[in-house]
Design a protein around this motif. Sequence first.
Motif, mmCIF file in Angstrom:
data_model
loop_
_atom_site.group_PDB
_atom_site.id
_atom_site.type_symbol
_atom_site.label_atom_id
_atom_site.label_comp_id
_atom_site.label_asym_id
_atom_site.label_seq_id
_atom_site.Cartn_x
_atom_site.Cartn_y
_atom_site.Cartn_z
ATOM 1 N N GLY A 21 47.750 24.570 20.369
ATOM 2 C CA GLY A 21 47.959 25.480 21.581
ATOM 3 C C GLY A 21 46.789 26.847 21.349
ATOM 4 O O GLY A 21 47.399 28.048 21.776
ATOM 5 N N ASN A 22 45.688 26.415 21.334
ATOM 6 C CA ASN A 22 44.600 27.459 21.325
ATOM 7 C C ASN A 22 44.043 27.542 22.563
ATOM 8 O O ASN A 22 42.818 28.273 22.721
ATOM 9 C CB ASN A 22 43.624 27.426 20.019
ATOM 10 C CG ASN A 22 44.536 27.629 18.982
ATOM 11 O OD1 ASN A 22 44.270 29.231 18.794
ATOM 12 N ND2 ASN A 22 44.959 27.146 18.106
ATOM 13 N N ASN A 23 44.297 26.708 23.585
ATOM 14 C CA ASN A 23 43.387 26.683 24.818
ATOM 15 C C ASN A 23 41.913 26.468 24.720
ATOM 16 O O ASN A 23 41.209 27.341 25.326
ATOM 17 C CB ASN A 23 43.570 28.041 25.617
ATOM 18 C CG ASN A 23 43.376 27.756 27.017
ATOM 19 O OD1 ASN A 23 43.480 26.809 27.545
ATOM 20 N ND2 ASN A 23 43.103 29.064 27.656
ATOM 21 N N ILE A 24 41.463 25.759 23.935
ATOM 22 C CA ILE A 24 40.051 25.200 23.472
ATOM 23 C C ILE A 24 39.477 24.649 24.636
ATOM 24 O O ILE A 24 38.219 24.642 24.925
ATOM 25 C CB ILE A 24 39.699 24.482 22.123
ATOM 26 C CG1 ILE A 24 40.350 23.267 22.360
ATOM 27 C CG2 ILE A 24 40.434 25.300 21.214
ATOM 28 C CD1 ILE A 24 40.113 22.231 21.270
ATOM 29 N N ARG A 25 40.094 24.091 25.664
ATOM 30 C CA ARG A 25 39.543 23.254 26.791
ATOM 31 C C ARG A 25 38.503 22.474 26.355
ATOM 32 O O ARG A 25 38.380 22.004 25.216
ATOM 33 C CB ARG A 25 39.107 24.216 27.617
ATOM 34 C CG ARG A 25 40.298 25.176 28.304
ATOM 35 C CD ARG A 25 40.099 26.001 29.316
ATOM 36 N NE ARG A 25 41.255 26.915 29.900
ATOM 37 C CZ ARG A 25 41.962 26.511 30.756
ATOM 38 N NH1 ARG A 25 42.198 25.236 31.362
ATOM 39 N NH2 ARG A 25 42.953 27.277 31.061
ATOM 40 N N ALA A 26 37.902 21.909 27.476
ATOM 41 C CA ALA A 26 36.741 20.846 27.296
ATOM 42 C C ALA A 26 35.663 21.470 26.423
ATOM 43 O O ALA A 26 34.983 20.586 25.646
ATOM 44 C CB ALA A 26 36.489 20.149 28.525
ATOM 45 N N LEU A 45 43.057 15.803 12.326
ATOM 46 C CA LEU A 45 42.794 16.722 13.505
ATOM 47 C C LEU A 45 43.683 16.864 14.390
ATOM 48 O O LEU A 45 44.237 15.794 15.085
ATOM 49 C CB LEU A 45 41.380 16.382 14.100
ATOM 50 C CG LEU A 45 40.884 17.305 15.317
ATOM 51 C CD1 LEU A 45 40.773 18.714 14.857
ATOM 52 C CD2 LEU A 45 39.757 16.846 15.943
ATOM 53 N N ASP A 46 44.260 17.945 14.621
ATOM 54 C CA ASP A 46 45.430 18.375 15.694
ATOM 55 C C ASP A 46 44.853 19.390 16.630
ATOM 56 O O ASP A 46 44.651 20.631 16.360
ATOM 57 C CB ASP A 46 46.575 18.675 14.905
ATOM 58 C CG ASP A 46 47.729 18.924 15.881
ATOM 59 O OD1 ASP A 46 47.625 18.927 17.046
ATOM 60 O OD2 ASP A 46 48.866 19.073 15.415
ATOM 61 N N ILE A 47 44.781 18.751 17.833
ATOM 62 C CA ILE A 47 44.276 19.653 18.953
ATOM 63 C C ILE A 47 45.318 19.520 20.162
ATOM 64 O O ILE A 47 44.911 19.660 21.253
ATOM 65 C CB ILE A 47 42.618 19.638 19.249
ATOM 66 C CG1 ILE A 47 42.511 17.971 19.532
ATOM 67 C CG2 ILE A 47 41.719 20.140 18.398
ATOM 68 C CD1 ILE A 47 41.171 17.858 19.976
ATOM 69 N N GLU A 48 46.426 19.356 19.866
ATOM 70 C CA GLU A 48 47.491 19.222 20.767
ATOM 71 C C GLU A 48 47.647 20.619 21.521
ATOM 72 O O GLU A 48 47.371 21.565 20.950
ATOM 73 C CB GLU A 48 48.846 18.943 20.095
ATOM 74 C CG GLU A 48 50.130 19.835 20.070
ATOM 75 C CD GLU A 48 51.121 19.430 19.153
ATOM 76 O OE1 GLU A 48 52.270 19.349 19.933
ATOM 77 O OE2 GLU A 48 50.947 18.694 18.339
ATOM 78 N N ILE A 49 47.950 20.354 22.799
ATOM 79 C CA ILE A 49 48.295 21.199 23.902
ATOM 80 C C ILE A 49 47.186 22.296 23.940
ATOM 81 O O ILE A 49 47.117 23.358 23.777
ATOM 82 C CB ILE A 49 49.671 22.113 23.444
ATOM 83 C CG1 ILE A 49 50.665 21.330 23.222
ATOM 84 C CG2 ILE A 49 49.897 23.140 24.720
ATOM 85 C CD1 ILE A 49 51.838 21.920 22.953
ATOM 86 N N PRO A 54 39.809 15.204 30.700
ATOM 87 C CA PRO A 54 39.094 13.875 30.440
ATOM 88 C C PRO A 54 37.550 14.265 29.895
ATOM 89 O O PRO A 54 37.147 13.537 28.925
ATOM 90 C CB PRO A 54 38.801 13.619 31.901
ATOM 91 C CG PRO A 54 39.981 14.061 32.645
ATOM 92 C CD PRO A 54 40.035 15.368 32.003
ATOM 93 N N GLY A 55 36.961 15.379 30.090
ATOM 94 C CA GLY A 55 35.888 15.780 29.609
ATOM 95 C C GLY A 55 35.989 15.943 28.073
ATOM 96 O O GLY A 55 35.106 15.499 27.145
ATOM 97 N N SER A 79 46.229 16.147 29.049
ATOM 98 C CA SER A 79 45.864 16.005 30.405
ATOM 99 C C SER A 79 44.559 15.095 30.369
ATOM 100 O O SER A 79 43.743 15.332 31.217
ATOM 101 C CB SER A 79 45.860 17.231 31.375
ATOM 102 O OG SER A 79 46.969 18.072 31.302
ATOM 103 N N ILE A 80 44.521 14.236 29.507
ATOM 104 C CA ILE A 80 43.186 13.464 29.476
ATOM 105 C C ILE A 80 43.069 12.553 30.537
ATOM 106 O O ILE A 80 41.818 11.903 30.958
ATOM 107 C CB ILE A 80 42.977 12.814 28.217
ATOM 108 C CG1 ILE A 80 44.051 11.741 27.920
ATOM 109 C CG2 ILE A 80 42.905 13.947 27.015
ATOM 110 C CD1 ILE A 80 43.524 10.838 26.464
#
Length: 125
Positions: A21-26, A45-49, A54-55, A79-80
């Motif tokens: 949940g850190n909004n790291i985006r692409a 590695l957990d980068i959930e939410i 896709p990028g 949203s991949i």
Amino acid sequence: AARIRGGLERNGVLTTLNLLGNNIRAEGAAAIAEALRGNGVLTNLDIEINDIGPGGAEAIAEALQGNEVLKSLNLWDNSIGDEGAKALASALRVNEVLQSINLEYNNLGDEGKGAIRDAVSGRVG
């Protein structure tokens, strides 16, 4: 994102990173992917939410092709879509270390699900 990348590149101890949940985006996913190429200790590695799309999935997939230590990857709700899933499937065909990947809630259609299924067919773990 650049700070995370720099930290991971120099890291010789941290084995688990949770960025839920850190909004790291692409952009953030690309920075993490770059760090994964040279990191020899991160196993989880957990980068959930994080809305990596896709990028971001494609960047992570490229890194997985050469990463020899990451065992668990959580990409839940990013949203991949099918394009991201197909990129990850290509990586899974050559990466023999990753044992667990969570792709729930990623808008995968039949094409993306099929690509992942085919990539891991016959694997143990």
